[in-house]
Write an enzyme that holds these catalytic residues in place. Structure first.
Site, PDB file in Angstrom:
ATOM      1  NE  ARG A   1      -3.698  -0.022   1.833  1.00  0.00           N
ATOM      2  CZ  ARG A   1      -4.978   0.297   2.275  1.00  0.00           C
ATOM      3  NH1 ARG A   1      -5.660   1.329   3.436  1.00  0.00           N
ATOM      4  NH2 ARG A   1      -5.855  -0.211   1.599  1.00  0.00           N
TER       5      ARG A   1
ATOM      6  CG  HIS B   1      -8.409  -0.064  -3.293  1.00  0.00           C
ATOM      7  ND1 HIS B   1      -7.377  -0.820  -2.916  1.00  0.00           N
ATOM      8  CD2 HIS B   1      -8.473   0.521  -1.779  1.00  0.00           C
ATOM      9  CE1 HIS B   1      -7.606  -1.249  -1.406  1.00  0.00           C
ATOM     10  NE2 HIS B   1      -8.187  -0.190  -1.178  1.00  0.00           N
TER      11      HIS B   1
ATOM     12  CD  GLN C   1     -12.759  -2.058  -1.095  1.00  0.00           C
ATOM     13  OE1 GLN C   1     -12.185  -1.762  -0.190  1.00  0.00           O
ATOM     14  NE2 GLN C   1     -14.081  -2.495  -1.001  1.00  0.00           N
TER      15      GLN C   1
ATOM     16  CG  ASP D   1     -13.610   6.387  -1.376  1.00  0.00           C
ATOM     17  OD1 ASP D   1     -13.243   6.280  -0.256  1.00  0.00           O
ATOM     18  OD2 ASP D   1     -12.611   6.363  -2.160  1.00  0.00           O
TER      19      ASP D   1
ATOM     20  CB  CYS E   1     -14.406   0.916   0.248  1.00  0.00           C
ATOM     21  SG  CYS E   1     -13.655   2.531  -0.085  1.00  0.00           S
TER      22      CYS E   1
ATOM     23  NE  ARG F   1     -10.685  -5.318   0.473  1.00  0.00           N
ATOM     24  CZ  ARG F   1      -9.791  -4.088   0.624  1.00  0.00           C
ATOM     25  NH1 ARG F   1     -10.101  -3.008   1.730  1.00  0.00           N
ATOM     26  NH2 ARG F   1      -8.666  -3.891   0.020  1.00  0.00           N
TER      27      ARG F   1
HETATM   28  N1   CP Z   1     -10.717  -0.227   2.589  1.00  0.00           N
HETATM   29  C1   CP Z   1     -10.464  -0.489   2.555  1.00  0.00           C
HETATM   30  O1   CP Z   1      -8.241  -0.244   1.660  1.00  0.00           O
HETATM   31  O2   CP Z   1     -10.087   0.295   3.681  1.00  0.00           O
HETATM   32  P1   CP Z   1      -8.911  -0.406   4.741  1.00  0.00           P
HETATM   33  O3   CP Z   1      -7.644   1.742   4.263  1.00  0.00           O
HETATM   34  O4   CP Z   1      -8.940   0.019   6.643  1.00  0.00           O
HETATM   35  O5   CP Z   1      -7.314  -0.284   4.076  1.00  0.00           O
HETATM   36  N1  NVA Z   2      -9.871   6.162  -1.485  1.00  0.00           N
HETATM   37  C1  NVA Z   2      -9.195   6.082  -0.160  1.00  0.00           C
HETATM   38  C2  NVA Z   2      -9.714   4.523  -0.535  1.00  0.00           C
HETATM   39  C3  NVA Z   2      -9.772   4.032   0.978  1.00  0.00           C
HETATM   40  C4  NVA Z   2      -9.742   2.694   1.383  1.00  0.00           C
HETATM   41  C5  NVA Z   2      -7.753   6.780   0.000  1.00  0.00           C
HETATM   42  O1  NVA Z   2      -7.086   6.344  -0.840  1.00  0.00           O
HETATM   43  O2  NVA Z   2      -7.785   7.222   0.899  1.00  0.00           O
END
Ligand code: CP
Ligand code: NVA
Length: 312
Positions: free
Chosen positions: A101, A128, A131, A226, A267, A295
């Protein structure tokens, strides 16, 4: 080597196979109890996470493998002492699969270029995909199909989840309508819209980018939003973004424009009173916690598919 960097690179057939596997993993988890025996997943995090971190780690444990959580800040890479190519080469000598990430999408692309093991994008500023794999599983589970459905996405259009939805939905025959404020900071980048339109043409689905929330939601089977304050967005932007995004808040009045049996998705993490009201988030149409649960199942299926492909 098969990686999961963006759904744009995956065929509808491959996505479909992972979704079928995710359903089976969910139905009969015991069948996969040793599927990762002796295998290690490295999980590199440069940003916070609840769902992605815990579901991947739990999924690996449930399949008899081992997962290592690695905070980017404690790595030579994070300290600027080692480059991404050398990091990729070294971890490829130890572990079987890596997920990361990261802020910059280019970094995960570079990681995949130099790794000799499968690489999973666990979120970058651009996409992502893990997701959206769970989201497609959830939509199919709730609606019995994907092809021909209409999904409305409301809020931040210049966003990783939006981009992966644009690729994933169009590939699987789901019409997608994105309602977002005008301007490059809030709307999808033109190359993303163009790619999604080309994918839609191939699959017979449709893409609409609009600034009108009602136009997007009218008759939709799925209403999705989101965070207005993604992990990479500076806190100083809060006031401006609340002002700009408020016309796209998913509230009960907006939900009434959707199909009567529409589902609401986010999400997560979510803030009640921001991108959706508490009434919607906690209401009967909300499937956000089933979505979060998936997930786990979808990630197990992704790992199995990538490990199987790496063997060939
Ligand atoms: N939706 C999602 O990716 O959540 P987290 O940021 O908690 O991993
Ligand atoms: N768009 C959000 C998604 C979180 C899972 C972010 O990047 O924080």
């Amino acid at each position: 080597m098969l990686h999961l960097i963006s759904l744009k690179d995956w065929s509808p057939e491959l996505i479909g196979e992972v979704l079928d596997l995710a359903d089976d993993v969910k139905k009969q988890p015991a069948r996969y109890a040793t599927a990762m025996a002796g295998k290690t997943l490295l999980m590199i995090f440069e940003k916070p996470s609840l769902r992605t971190r815990v579901s991947f780690e739990t999924g690996v444990t449930q399949m008899g493998g081992h997962a290592i959580y690695y905070d980017m800040g404690t790595s030579p890479l994070g300290a600027g002492k080692e480059n991404i190519a050398d990091t990729a080469r070294v971890i490829s000598r130890y572990v079987d699969v890596v997920m990361a990430r990261l802020f910059k999408h280019e970094v995960i692309v570079e990681l995949a270029r130099h790794a000799t093991i499968p690489v999973i994008n666990a979120l970058t500023d651009h996409s992502h995909p893990t997701q959206i794999m769970a989201d497609l599983q959830t939509i199919r589970e709730k609606k019995g199909r994907l092809n021909g459905l209409k999904l409305a996405y409301l809020g931040d259009g210049c966003n990783n989840v939006t981009y992966s939805l644009l690729f994933g939905c169009t590939k699987m025959g789901v019409d997608i309508r994105v309602a977002c404020p005008p301007g490059p900071d809030y709307s999808p980048a033109s190359e993303v819209t163009r790619s999604a339109q080309a994918l839609a043409k191939k699959a017979g689905s449709q893409v609409l980018i609009t600034h009108d929330a009602i136009e997007a939601v009218r008759g939709a089977d799925v209403v999705y939003t989101d965070s207005w304050m993604s992990y990479h967005v500076a806190h100083e932007k809060l006031e401006e973004r609340v002002r700009v995004f408020t016309p796209y808040q998913v509230n009960a009045t907006l939900m009434q424009q959707a199909a009567p049996d529409a589902i609401f998705m986010n999400c997560l993490p979510a803030l009640r009173g921001f991108e959706q009201t508490a009434e919607v988030m906690d209401g009967s149409q909300s499937v956000v916690f089933d979505e979060a649960e998936n997930r786990l199942h979808a990630h197990k299926a992704i790992l199995l598919k990538l490990l199987e492909a790496a063997k060939k």
